[in-house]
Design an enzyme around this catalytic site. Structure first.
Site, PDB file in Angstrom:
ATOM      1  N   CYS A 215       5.342  -5.973   1.453  1.00  0.00           N
ATOM      2  CA  CYS A 215       5.650  -4.525   1.432  1.00  0.00           C
ATOM      3  C   CYS A 215       4.981  -3.773   2.495  1.00  0.00           C
ATOM      4  O   CYS A 215       5.167  -4.304   3.867  1.00  0.00           O
ATOM      5  CB  CYS A 215       5.509  -3.951  -0.148  1.00  0.00           C
ATOM      6  SG  CYS A 215       6.227  -2.424  -0.136  1.00  0.00           S
ATOM      7  N   TYR A 216       4.040  -3.009   2.384  1.00  0.00           N
ATOM      8  CA  TYR A 216       3.048  -2.337   3.390  1.00  0.00           C
ATOM      9  C   TYR A 216       2.832  -3.251   4.404  1.00  0.00           C
ATOM     10  O   TYR A 216       2.847  -3.519   5.533  1.00  0.00           O
ATOM     11  CB  TYR A 216       2.136  -1.367   3.023  1.00  0.00           C
ATOM     12  CG  TYR A 216       1.457  -0.804   4.255  1.00  0.00           C
ATOM     13  CD1 TYR A 216       1.863   0.335   4.644  1.00  0.00           C
ATOM     14  CD2 TYR A 216       0.149  -1.408   4.733  1.00  0.00           C
ATOM     15  CE1 TYR A 216       1.207   0.870   5.819  1.00  0.00           C
ATOM     16  CE2 TYR A 216      -0.275  -0.801   5.410  1.00  0.00           C
ATOM     17  CZ  TYR A 216       0.033   0.366   6.257  1.00  0.00           C
ATOM     18  OH  TYR A 216      -0.866   0.901   7.304  1.00  0.00           O
TER      19      TYR A 216
ATOM     20  N   GLY B 145       0.914  -1.273   0.007  1.00  0.00           N
ATOM     21  CA  GLY B 145       0.009   0.067   0.120  1.00  0.00           C
ATOM     22  C   GLY B 145       0.725   1.222  -0.107  1.00  0.00           C
ATOM     23  O   GLY B 145       2.119   0.979   0.210  1.00  0.00           O
TER      24      GLY B 145
ATOM     25  N   HIS C  86       8.006  -7.276  -4.026  1.00  0.00           N
ATOM     26  CA  HIS C  86       6.710  -7.790  -4.587  1.00  0.00           C
ATOM     27  C   HIS C  86       6.799  -8.997  -5.277  1.00  0.00           C
ATOM     28  O   HIS C  86       7.146  -9.014  -6.607  1.00  0.00           O
ATOM     29  CB  HIS C  86       6.169  -6.684  -5.551  1.00  0.00           C
ATOM     30  CG  HIS C  86       5.766  -5.384  -4.797  1.00  0.00           C
ATOM     31  ND1 HIS C  86       4.342  -5.076  -4.336  1.00  0.00           N
ATOM     32  CD2 HIS C  86       6.257  -4.238  -4.441  1.00  0.00           C
ATOM     33  CE1 HIS C  86       4.456  -4.097  -3.459  1.00  0.00           C
ATOM     34  NE2 HIS C  86       5.349  -3.365  -3.482  1.00  0.00           N
TER      35      HIS C  86
ATOM     36  N   GLU D 214       4.494 -10.553  -6.646  1.00  0.00           N
ATOM     37  CA  GLU D 214       3.461 -10.714  -7.449  1.00  0.00           C
ATOM     38  C   GLU D 214       3.401 -10.062  -9.024  1.00  0.00           C
ATOM     39  O   GLU D 214       2.952 -10.558  -9.951  1.00  0.00           O
ATOM     40  CB  GLU D 214       2.033 -10.272  -7.036  1.00  0.00           C
ATOM     41  CG  GLU D 214       1.913  -8.468  -7.032  1.00  0.00           C
ATOM     42  CD  GLU D 214       2.773  -8.046  -5.501  1.00  0.00           C
ATOM     43  OE1 GLU D 214       3.476  -8.844  -4.974  1.00  0.00           O
ATOM     44  OE2 GLU D 214       2.372  -6.927  -5.174  1.00  0.00           O
TER      45      GLU D 214
ATOM     46  N   LYS E   3     -11.845 -10.848 -15.971  1.00  0.00           N
ATOM     47  CA  LYS E   3     -12.282 -10.816 -17.196  1.00  0.00           C
ATOM     48  C   LYS E   3     -11.706 -12.284 -17.936  1.00  0.00           C
ATOM     49  O   LYS E   3     -12.623 -12.749 -18.757  1.00  0.00           O
ATOM     50  CB  LYS E   3     -11.572  -9.715 -18.047  1.00  0.00           C
ATOM     51  CG  LYS E   3     -12.225  -9.594 -19.525  1.00  0.00           C
ATOM     52  CD  LYS E   3     -13.460  -8.695 -19.408  1.00  0.00           C
ATOM     53  CE  LYS E   3     -14.059  -8.539 -20.661  1.00  0.00           C
ATOM     54  NZ  LYS E   3     -15.169  -7.777 -20.783  1.00  0.00           N
TER      55      LYS E   3
ATOM     56  N   ASP F 252     -19.648 -10.177 -20.683  1.00  0.00           N
ATOM     57  CA  ASP F 252     -20.001 -10.329 -19.483  1.00  0.00           C
ATOM     58  C   ASP F 252     -21.515 -10.387 -19.267  1.00  0.00           C
ATOM     59  O   ASP F 252     -21.706 -11.472 -18.580  1.00  0.00           O
ATOM     60  CB  ASP F 252     -19.675  -9.033 -18.701  1.00  0.00           C
ATOM     61  CG  ASP F 252     -18.107  -8.705 -18.614  1.00  0.00           C
ATOM     62  OD1 ASP F 252     -17.440  -9.402 -19.097  1.00  0.00           O
ATOM     63  OD2 ASP F 252     -17.760  -7.433 -18.541  1.00  0.00           O
TER      64      ASP F 252
END
Ligand code: XMP
Length: 509
Positions: free
Chosen positions: A78-79, A51, A165, A167, A365, A223
């Protein structure tokens, strides 16, 4: 399942993507989540996202520190790691040197998170604060040149922290780290597939809806189509779809959709031809935002009038996706500044007291596309390029008239035919034509002409947040231009839009 706590990182959706790619279900929740709810959800593990805040700022987001006493493994990123350290009695300070970008991670303890990794590996850093002191029970597991505590853990309590990170793609072995957490630490199993999702969703919809009727607004986009198929599978003929033909669609599109939904997918659907209503309401309007508002309003009126004819409907189905849900509950709340009022087709018919069913609200998606495939939606629908709710009205720049719509439709059809036959349709995020409110001089045969200008827009993008103009081959652009000018009366000039987003947007209005 894994619970991800959203401390506001721009990467938190990526964490969710990574977890789901490993076939483990996960949900993102705000830091304010009640621990009773966490107990009820009973996740196998919790990931605290990064964050933008500093933990020592009084307004920084925090969650109930009792989360560390639940006995559930926690990975702070991280945060998220700094929050964990601070909450458990360590200290975080402003870093002497901000670390942003690639760094070499030196691993000092490989077990359990780094067991698949080499002793040094690249990692992506993005932080201005550093850990000065670890809480009791913690030890350092990796360092970088500027960050002595790049990773740490308390194995006994199963608490882990990463300053970098894992990710993002810039941490090439990040997936292995996350997988070690999911499978070796948390003991997750790979059970999350679209087939299992569909089965669960069907059961859940049945439990919610019971014998009641459901209405769904079909737009023809992937969608709402997938939502319709899923609802149909769950409640069959209790579902009625409404398709409002606003007269702003591409050439033959309404007809094609009608055939597909009615005949191929056997969905109960009401087609409402309303093109004239929309055109009348748009008469004389040139401002793009006014156009959107009018189209949104007329859509609602037409939809509501039709929905009211369906006696005792109690539910409204919607194809809301997870990114929209996350956006609205994000730690830093408030949707980002409105650049264009996109969600023109949203909102509930007010006169009817309908309850929402949003069976795709936890999907991204690409998962929706996979689900569509599982449910038998034809490839051509699954891979349709996005098409804006206000349709061609925002591609006819200036006033929208029947004749200008007709002209644009013809141009657009030629463009799409060339894009498709040359194999570019799926490579492009979007490709379309825009009719400009300008005329230019040309020469055809020996005649001076004074006709319309058309712009071609073709972009590549991952999520429409940013986009680049497509480097289409000159030969293809040449063919497109020649065909449009030769085949369509009323156009004597074609230009190609070479602007990226930002600073331009994908649509011209
Ligand atoms: P922009 O033009 O903001 O578009 O770069 C980003 C994406 O959103 C689509 N778009 C819309 N979709 N209603 C919609 O449903 C709208 O008013 C609208 N305006 C833009 C656009 O086609 C692109 O995919």
């Amino acid at each position: 399942m894994i619970l991800i706590i959203d401390f506001g990182s721009q990467y938190n959706q990526l964490i969710a993507r990574r977890v789901r790619e490993s076939h483990v279900y996960c949900r993102i929740e705000p830091p304010g989540i009640d621990l009773d709810l966490v107990r009820k959800i009973n996740p196998e593990g919790i990931i605290l996202s990064g964050g933008p805040s500093s933990i020592y700022e009084p307004t920084s987001p925090k969650m109930d520190p009792a989360v560390f006493e639940l006995g559930i493994p926690v990975l702070g990123i991280c945060y998220g790691m700094q929050f964990m350290v601070d909450a458990l009695g360590g200290s975080v300070i402003k870093a002497g040197k901000r670390e942003y970008g690639l760094a070499a991670l030196t691993i000092t303890d490989r077990e359990p998170l780094f067991r698949a990794l080499e002793p040094t590996t690249p990692c992506w850093m993005s932080h201005g604060d550093s850990i000065a002191q670890l809480p009791p029970g913690f030890s350092v597991t990796a360092t970088t040149a500027n960050t002595p505590v790049a990773a740490a853990q308390d194995v006994e309590r199963r608490l882990y922290g990463l300053q970098f990170h894992p990710e993002v793609a810039h941490t090439p072995r990040g997936k292995n780290i996350l997988r070690a957490f999911l499978f070796d630490v948390c003991g997750c199993r790979r059970t999350w597939t679209m087939k299992s999702f569909a089965a669960d969703a069907v059961a859940e919809i049945r439990a919610t809806v019971g014998p009641k009727k459901v209405i769904l607004g079909l737009s023809g986009g992937v969608d709402s189509s997938v939502a319709a198929l899923l609802l149909q599978r769950a409640v069959g003929r209790q579902l009625t779809c409404i398709f409002v033909d606003n007269g702003l669609l591409r050439l033959d599109e309404a007809e094609k959709l009608k055939t597909l939904f009615k005949e191929h997918l056997q969905i109960t659907i009401r087609f409402v031809p309303a093109g004239k209503k929309f055109l009348d309401a748009l008469k004389g309007v040139t401002d793009p935002e006014k156009k959107r508002k009018i189209i949104g309003r007329v859509f609602m009126e037409v939809f509501e009038a039709e929905a009211l004819k369906i006696a005792d409907a109690e539910f409204l189905g919607q194809g809301t996706l997870y990114p929209d849900v996350i956006e609205s509950v994000s730690a830093f709340g408030g949707p980002s500044a409105v650049i264009k009022s996109h969600h023109n087709v949203g909102g509930l018919p007010k006169k009817m007291k309908l309850k929402l069913v949003e069976p795709l609200r936890y999907l991204f998606k690409d998962e929706v596309r996979q689900l569509g495939k599982t449910l038998g939606l034809p490839e051509a629908m699954i891979w349709r390029q996005p098409f804006p709710g206000p349709g061609l009205a925002i591609r006819v720049i200036g006033e929208v008239t029947a004749s200008r719509l007709r002209l644009l439709r013809e141009v657009d059809a030629v463009l799409l035919e060339e894009i498709r036959s040359n194999g570019y349709y799926r490579k492009l995020w979007q490709s379309f034509a825009v009719l400009l409110p300008l005329k230019s001089v040309g020469i055809m045969g020996d005649q001076r002409t004074y006709e319309n200008i058309v712009a071609i827009r073709a972009v590549t993008s991952k999520d429409a947040m940013t986009a680049d103009w497509a480097r289409l081959p000159h030969r293809l652009l040449g063919t497109i231009s020649n065909r449009i000018i030769n085949e369509i009366r009323g156009v004597n000039r074609v230009v190609y839009d070479i602007s990226s987003k930002p600073p331009s947007t994908i649509e011209w209005e």
